[in-house]
Scaffold this motif. Structure first.
Motif, PDB file in Angstrom:
ATOM      1  N   VAL A 106     -36.233 -32.212  16.520  1.00 20.59           N
ATOM      2  CA  VAL A 106     -35.027 -32.437  17.317  1.00 20.59           C
ATOM      3  C   VAL A 106     -35.334 -33.487  18.377  1.00 20.59           C
ATOM      4  O   VAL A 106     -36.398 -33.455  19.012  1.00 20.59           O
ATOM      5  N   PHE A 107     -34.376 -34.413  18.555  1.00 19.09           N
ATOM      6  CA  PHE A 107     -34.550 -35.536  19.477  1.00 19.09           C
ATOM      7  C   PHE A 107     -33.466 -35.505  20.545  1.00 19.09           C
ATOM      8  O   PHE A 107     -32.328 -35.119  20.278  1.00 19.09           O
ATOM      9  N   ARG A 108     -33.819 -35.940  21.745  1.00 19.28           N
ATOM     10  CA  ARG A 108     -32.868 -35.923  22.858  1.00 19.28           C
ATOM     11  C   ARG A 108     -31.767 -36.953  22.687  1.00 19.28           C
ATOM     12  O   ARG A 108     -30.643 -36.755  23.143  1.00 19.28           O
ATOM     13  N   GLU A 109     -32.069 -38.080  22.052  1.00 18.91           N
ATOM     14  CA  GLU A 109     -31.098 -39.147  21.832  1.00 18.91           C
ATOM     15  C   GLU A 109     -31.059 -39.487  20.344  1.00 18.91           C
ATOM     16  O   GLU A 109     -32.097 -39.473  19.667  1.00 18.91           O
ATOM     17  N   THR A 110     -29.879 -39.818  19.860  1.00 19.36           N
ATOM     18  CA  THR A 110     -29.689 -40.063  18.431  1.00 19.36           C
ATOM     19  C   THR A 110     -30.648 -41.119  17.894  1.00 19.36           C
ATOM     20  O   THR A 110     -31.293 -40.926  16.858  1.00 19.36           O
ATOM     21  N   MET A 111     -30.766 -42.237  18.580  1.00 18.03           N
ATOM     22  CA  MET A 111     -31.568 -43.337  18.067  1.00 18.03           C
ATOM     23  C   MET A 111     -33.065 -43.043  18.100  1.00 18.03           C
ATOM     24  O   MET A 111     -33.852 -43.752  17.476  1.00 18.03           O
ATOM     25  N   ASP A 112     -33.457 -41.975  18.797  1.00 13.88           N
ATOM     26  CA  ASP A 112     -34.879 -41.630  18.843  1.00 13.88           C
ATOM     27  C   ASP A 112     -35.407 -41.170  17.483  1.00 13.88           C
ATOM     28  O   ASP A 112     -36.628 -41.097  17.289  1.00 13.88           O
ATOM     29  N   VAL A 113     -34.521 -40.859  16.528  1.00 14.00           N
ATOM     30  CA  VAL A 113     -34.999 -40.378  15.219  1.00 14.00           C
ATOM     31  C   VAL A 113     -35.806 -41.451  14.499  1.00 14.00           C
ATOM     32  O   VAL A 113     -36.526 -41.149  13.545  1.00 14.00           O
ATOM     33  N   ARG A 156     -25.341 -35.730  22.027  1.00 14.17           N
ATOM     34  CA  ARG A 156     -26.435 -36.658  22.325  1.00 14.17           C
ATOM     35  C   ARG A 156     -27.627 -36.463  21.406  1.00 14.17           C
ATOM     36  O   ARG A 156     -28.250 -37.416  20.948  1.00 14.17           O
ATOM     37  N   ARG A 157     -27.931 -35.199  21.116  1.00 18.20           N
ATOM     38  CA  ARG A 157     -29.145 -34.912  20.352  1.00 18.20           C
ATOM     39  C   ARG A 157     -28.936 -35.111  18.849  1.00 18.20           C
ATOM     40  O   ARG A 157     -27.815 -35.106  18.355  1.00 18.20           O
ATOM     41  N   GLU A 158     -30.041 -35.251  18.137  1.00 13.98           N
ATOM     42  CA  GLU A 158     -30.024 -35.416  16.685  1.00 13.98           C
ATOM     43  C   GLU A 158     -31.253 -34.725  16.120  1.00 13.98           C
ATOM     44  O   GLU A 158     -32.224 -34.450  16.841  1.00 13.98           O
ATOM     45  N   TYR A 159     -31.218 -34.413  14.827  1.00 18.77           N
ATOM     46  CA  TYR A 159     -32.383 -33.805  14.193  1.00 18.77           C
ATOM     47  C   TYR A 159     -32.564 -34.392  12.805  1.00 18.77           C
ATOM     48  O   TYR A 159     -31.621 -34.897  12.191  1.00 18.77           O
ATOM     49  N   VAL A 160     -33.810 -34.325  12.315  1.00 16.20           N
ATOM     50  CA  VAL A 160     -34.126 -34.776  10.959  1.00 16.20           C
ATOM     51  C   VAL A 160     -35.124 -33.803  10.350  1.00 16.20           C
ATOM     52  O   VAL A 160     -35.873 -33.117  11.054  1.00 16.20           O
ATOM     53  N   ALA A 161     -35.136 -33.747   9.028  1.00 15.52           N
ATOM     54  CA  ALA A 161     -36.113 -32.924   8.320  1.00 15.52           C
ATOM     55  C   ALA A 161     -37.499 -33.561   8.436  1.00 15.52           C
ATOM     56  O   ALA A 161     -37.635 -34.787   8.446  1.00 15.52           O
ATOM     57  N   ILE A 162     -38.528 -32.724   8.509  1.00 19.28           N
ATOM     58  CA  ILE A 162     -39.900 -33.212   8.592  1.00 19.28           C
ATOM     59  C   ILE A 162     -40.783 -32.387   7.658  1.00 19.28           C
ATOM     60  O   ILE A 162     -40.391 -31.302   7.199  1.00 19.28           O
ATOM     61  N   SER A 163     -41.971 -32.886   7.391  1.00 22.76           N
ATOM     62  CA  SER A 163     -42.912 -32.191   6.521  1.00 22.76           C
ATOM     63  C   SER A 163     -43.607 -31.058   7.278  1.00 22.76           C
ATOM     64  O   SER A 163     -43.566 -30.993   8.519  1.00 22.76           O
ATOM     65  N   ALA A 164     -44.277 -30.181   6.541  1.00 22.61           N
ATOM     66  CA  ALA A 164     -45.044 -29.108   7.168  1.00 22.61           C
ATOM     67  C   ALA A 164     -46.170 -29.679   8.034  1.00 22.61           C
ATOM     68  O   ALA A 164     -46.473 -29.141   9.110  1.00 22.61           O
ATOM     69  N   ASP A 165     -46.790 -30.769   7.589  1.00 20.09           N
ATOM     70  CA  ASP A 165     -47.849 -31.397   8.384  1.00 20.09           C
ATOM     71  C   ASP A 165     -47.288 -31.966   9.683  1.00 20.09           C
ATOM     72  O   ASP A 165     -47.903 -31.838  10.757  1.00 20.09           O
ATOM     73  N   GLU A 166     -46.119 -32.603   9.600  1.00 20.10           N
ATOM     74  CA  GLU A 166     -45.491 -33.123  10.821  1.00 20.10           C
ATOM     75  C   GLU A 166     -45.083 -31.980  11.738  1.00 20.10           C
ATOM     76  O   GLU A 166     -45.169 -32.099  12.969  1.00 20.10           O
ATOM     77  N   ALA A 167     -44.625 -30.876  11.153  1.00 26.23           N
ATOM     78  CA  ALA A 167     -44.269 -29.711  11.969  1.00 26.23           C
ATOM     79  C   ALA A 167     -45.488 -29.199  12.726  1.00 26.23           C
ATOM     80  O   ALA A 167     -45.393 -28.839  13.905  1.00 26.23           O
ATOM     81  N   ASP A 168     -46.637 -29.179  12.061  1.00 23.81           N
ATOM     82  CA  ASP A 168     -47.861 -28.729  12.721  1.00 23.81           C
ATOM     83  C   ASP A 168     -48.243 -29.683  13.846  1.00 23.81           C
ATOM     84  O   ASP A 168     -48.671 -29.251  14.928  1.00 23.81           O
ATOM     85  N   GLU A 169     -48.070 -30.975  13.602  1.00 22.43           N
ATOM     86  CA  GLU A 169     -48.365 -31.967  14.642  1.00 22.43           C
ATOM     87  C   GLU A 169     -47.446 -31.789  15.843  1.00 22.43           C
ATOM     88  O   GLU A 169     -47.891 -31.840  17.006  1.00 22.43           O
TER      89      GLU A 169
END
Length: 457
Positions: A106-113, A156-169
């Motif tokens: 989850v990102f605070r600003e849309t373009m941060d994705v 304002r916020r946006e979200y994207v799917a991430i991998s399990a490795d990225e989730a751990d990071e």
């Protein structure tokens, strides 16, 4: 999706720079553009399906590629396509019906994705209902973050799917923030034995106040340090974040052990003691722990039943095998039906040998294009369940929603074994039709659980 009006609203407004121009490279028949090209003076860069900016020569090649179309764009439209590319491609890469969880940054600003390092929160989804936000300290809390963003309640916020490795990071990043920016941690002892873990905000103006870890295994607001100051036999030592988490886990085990006569649901089995802070991370459920069970925690009946259902789903996902050339999934009302796939209200499938393209069972021998099951509770099933569920569904009244990607286009259809009807919106009267029999290319047909629930209320 893409038409003369782009198919995207210009709502990712940015500051126009007279020295920077944008061009969208479209490919005939493709939903997403090939690239967003940015020219700054004579420097050309392209944001492609690799999801990063790279040196480019696409503009000079466009005229010689018969399926390409190059269209100039404002910064707003360019940003819109950039976000759409990130969301869509990441969803293709990381949203799997075979994984224990779907993870989202989850990102605070849309373009941060466009920059994963700017993610500030981590959400996991075992099924559509049940999102959890990582709250640090190896704990997760129920949340509505993704649903709020989807409903437009958080613009304002946006979200994207991430991998399990990225989730751990990202999880490690959040732990680091709790440890170094938000809280100081203290272990309160009585006669030398740990009694609680206390968090004190590093910044007195922090939105996070003083908290203490309870025997119920959760943090609650409270100034325990002030309450015990000067009490005989009571001590308080500042400790590292990792040590605090380890003591939290030990306290959970101790307090559960004291109440084990009341906890009659069996035992959750974990690989590490610290994992007891997240009951969902258990890898097994046993009536009595054995010598080979590293860490076992007694559960209430309700906790044990929920874990049993969760483990049932995980086992089905991990052991899924194709039936012919497809994987099949029972669509369930909720997790409570995981042990009884025959209760499925819908049936979906995807090809086993290529990128998932989803189809939904309509009637014997007929499967129709449907949306990916992000908003559904699914359970992989075998051939016997596929046959039984499909036979039953043909005898039931079912409710469908049809879209084609155009704003405002939506149809509702009620299908019984002998008739079909439609209406313009959920409160309009039903009218006889043959919409499903005359469906058009590009239609996406779904069977939302809410539509049937509304009709049967």
């Amino acid at each position: 999706m893409i038409n003369e009006d782009w198919g995207l609203r210009d709502f990712y407004a940015g500051v126009e720079d007279p020295n920077v121009s944008y061009t969208i490279i479209l490919v005939a028949g493709e939903q997403l553009p090939l690239a967003v090209v940015r020219q700054t003076g004579t420097v050309e860069e392209a944001f492609t399906h690799t999801l990063r900016w790279e040196p480019s020569d696409l503009l000079s090649r466009a005229a010689t590629e018969p399926t390409w179309t190059a269209k100039p764009a404002s910064v707003g439209y360019a940003n819109g396509f950039l976000v759409e590319m990130v969301r869509t491609i990441r969803a293709r890469q990381h949203l799997s019906e075979f994984a224990d969880y779907k993870y989202f940054a989850v990102f605070r600003e849309t373009m941060d994705v466009l920059d994963f390092s700017k993610a500030h929160a981590l959400v996991r989804r075992p099924e559509f209902y049940g999102d959890e936000d990582y709250a640090g300290h190896n704990t997760w809390e129920a949340c509505d973050t993704l649903h709020d963003i989807d409903r437009g309640e958080d613009m304002r916020r946006e979200y994207v799917a991430i991998s399990a490795d990225e989730a751990d990071e990202l999880r490690q990043k959040i732990d680091h923030i709790w440890a170094n920016d938000i809280l100081r941690h203290f272990v309160v002892t009585i006669n030398g034995n740990p009694f609680s873990v206390v968090g004190v905000p590093r910044n007195p103006n922090s939105s996070v106040g003083r908290i203490m870890f309870t025997s119920d295994g959760e943090f609650v607001p409270g100034d325990l340090l002030s309450q015990v100051e000067g009490q005989p036999g009571v001590g308080a030592d500042e400790v590292s974040y990792d040590y605090a988490v380890a003591i939290m886990a030990a306290l959970v085990c101790f307090h559960r052990g004291q109440k084990k006569a009341e906890l009659t649901g069996g035992y959750a089995v974990f690989r590490r003691q610290v994992d007891v802070l997240d009951l969902d991370s258990a890898y097994g459920l046993v009536r009595e722990p054995g010598p080979d069970d590293p860490v076992a925690l007694p559960l209430s009946d309700a906790e044990a039943y929920r874990l049993y259902l969760r483990l049932t789903v995980r086992a089905a996902r991990r052991n899924a095998k194709p039936v012919g050339s497809y994987y099949y999934f029972a669509v369930l009302d909720s997790l409570r039906d995981a042990a009884e796939p025959g209760k499925a209200f819908s049936l979906v499938r995807c090809a086993a040998d290529r990128e998932p393209v989803w189809e939904m069972f309509l009637r014997q021998g007929e499967w129709v294009p449907t949306a990916g099951p992000l908003t559904l509770v699914t359970l992989p099933i075998g051939a016997d369940d596929v046959r039984a569920i499909s036979v039953r569904l043909e005898t039931e009244t079912r409710y469908f929603q049809i879209t084609n990607g155009e704003p405002g286009f939506m149809k509702f259809v009620r299908r019984t074994p002998t008739s079909e009807a439609t209406r313009e919106h959920p409160d309009a009267p039903w009218q006889p039709c043959d919409v499903l029999g005359n469906r058009e290319p590009g239609w996406t047909i779904t069977q939302p659980a809410w539509l049937a629930a509304r009709e049967n209320a």
